[in-house]
Design an enzyme around this catalytic site. Structure first.
Site, PDB file in Angstrom:
ATOM      1  N   ASP A 111      48.865  37.883 -85.727  1.00  0.00           N
ATOM      2  CA  ASP A 111      47.710  37.065 -85.382  1.00  0.00           C
ATOM      3  C   ASP A 111      47.143  36.548 -86.694  1.00  0.00           C
ATOM      4  OD1 ASP A 111      45.270  35.958 -84.704  1.00  0.00           O
ATOM      5  OD2 ASP A 111      44.652  37.598 -83.396  1.00  0.00           O
ATOM      6  N   SER A 137      47.587  17.648 -89.763  1.00  0.00           N
ATOM      7  CA  SER A 137      47.529  16.735 -88.628  1.00  0.00           C
ATOM      8  C   SER A 137      46.974  15.407 -89.118  1.00  0.00           C
ATOM      9  CB  SER A 137      46.605  17.300 -87.545  1.00  0.00           C
ATOM     10  OG  SER A 137      46.296  16.337 -86.555  1.00  0.00           O
ATOM     11  N   TYR A 184      38.433  20.490 -84.653  1.00  0.00           N
ATOM     12  CA  TYR A 184      39.833  20.442 -85.070  1.00  0.00           C
ATOM     13  C   TYR A 184      39.985  19.679 -86.378  1.00  0.00           C
ATOM     14  CZ  TYR A 184      44.900  19.832 -84.673  1.00  0.00           C
ATOM     15  OH  TYR A 184      46.251  19.842 -84.901  1.00  0.00           O
ATOM     16  N   LYS A 230      41.505  20.925 -90.105  1.00  0.00           N
ATOM     17  CA  LYS A 230      42.658  20.276 -90.721  1.00  0.00           C
ATOM     18  C   LYS A 230      42.293  19.581 -92.026  1.00  0.00           C
ATOM     19  CE  LYS A 230      45.818  21.557 -87.787  1.00  0.00           C
ATOM     20  NZ  LYS A 230      46.896  22.481 -88.222  1.00  0.00           N
TER      21      LYS A 230
END
Length: 269
Positions: free
Chosen positions: A62, A141, A154, A158
């Site tokens: 994890d 991304s 998000y 990134k």
């Protein structure tokens, strides 16, 4: 001597496909360390890689837990004695308008998964990467180059990942360790369907327009090719390459382009 390759997030999607493609390319010369939380899925990927001749170590991990990241690197070195490639691929998606979010706790969770997991793995592996003049890979991304509405959490993770690895690339320039940052756009995986919604629950749908999504096979191939060439950046689409430069020349136009990337089914503000 086998090439020792660690891939986080290897149980599904891009990570799993990279593992299969690397095994197909390298065969018996590949020693793959596949890390993720789902051991059952990892074992399925491992079986496919072994059929292609690769040696495989499955490691439950994890990456939002620093101790797990350290244990992954220690297990790799104990098993194979070196690290030639570290691919920080594990990540989670999210889609929510910021004004709809009440509890920001899942923002912090997402940062631990998408950013800190890569930092922790890299820190633990760094002496071994330098010893072998290795290839270090970060799967960021396009949302780490251009902010996307509905993706504040998000994009933040990134952008953080991108900034960290860009700075680290310069620090490592004299060591022989290459740093490759990959910027996938919309790829045909389930990551957005499993990502967080405004309440921090599994979204169950994508917040982006999936039409024309890149295949996972092509995305994995581009990352492997770029890593092999020690390429600095892998921007995978013409739209992404254009947006990167237009952000400097015509930022308002890029904002409109980002808005068009949203799912037309009520996802836009």
């Amino acid at each position: 001597m086998q090439k020792v390759i660690i891939i986080t997030g290897a149980s599904d999607g891009i990570g799993a496909e990279m593992a299969r493609q690397w095994a197909g390319r390298e065969g018996a010369q590949a020693a793959l360390v596949l890390a993720a939380r789902s051991v059952d899925k990892l074992e399925q990927v491992a079986a496919a890689c072994r059929e292609r001749g690769a040696t495989v170590l499955v490691r439950p991990c994890d990456i939002s837990v620093q101790a797990d990241c350290r244990a992954l690197i220690e297990a790799t070195v104990q098993a194979f004695g070196r690290i030639d490639v570290l691919v920080n691929n594990a990540g989670m998606s999210a889609h929510a308008l910021f004004e709809q979010v009440d509890d920001l706790g899942w923002y912090e969770t997402l940062m631990r998964i998408n950013h800190w997991g890569a930092v922790w793995c890299t820190q633990a592996a760094l002496p071994h990467l330098k010893a072998s003049r290795a290839r270090l890979v970060a799967v960021s991304s396009l949302a780490g180059l251009v902010g996307v509405p509905g993706r504040t959490a998000y994009s933040a993770t990134k952008f953080a990942m991108t900034g960290f690895f860009e700075a680290l690339r310069i620090e490592l320039a004299a060591s022989g360790v290459s740093v490759t940052i990959a910027y996938p756009g919309v790829v045909a995986t389930q990551i957005r369907y499993r990502g967080f919604d405004a309440q921090g629950q599994a979204a169950g749908r994508s917040g982006l327009d999936e039409r024309g999504a890149m295949s996972v096979e092509e995305c994995a191939r581009l990352i492997i090719d770029g890593t092999t060439r020690r390429q600095r950046d892998i921007v995978m689409t013409a739209q992404g390459k254009l947006g990167r430069w237009m952000k400097l020349l015509a930022p308002a136009l890029v904002d409109r382009m980002a808005l068009k990337a949203l799912n037309r089914e009520g996802a836009q503000p």
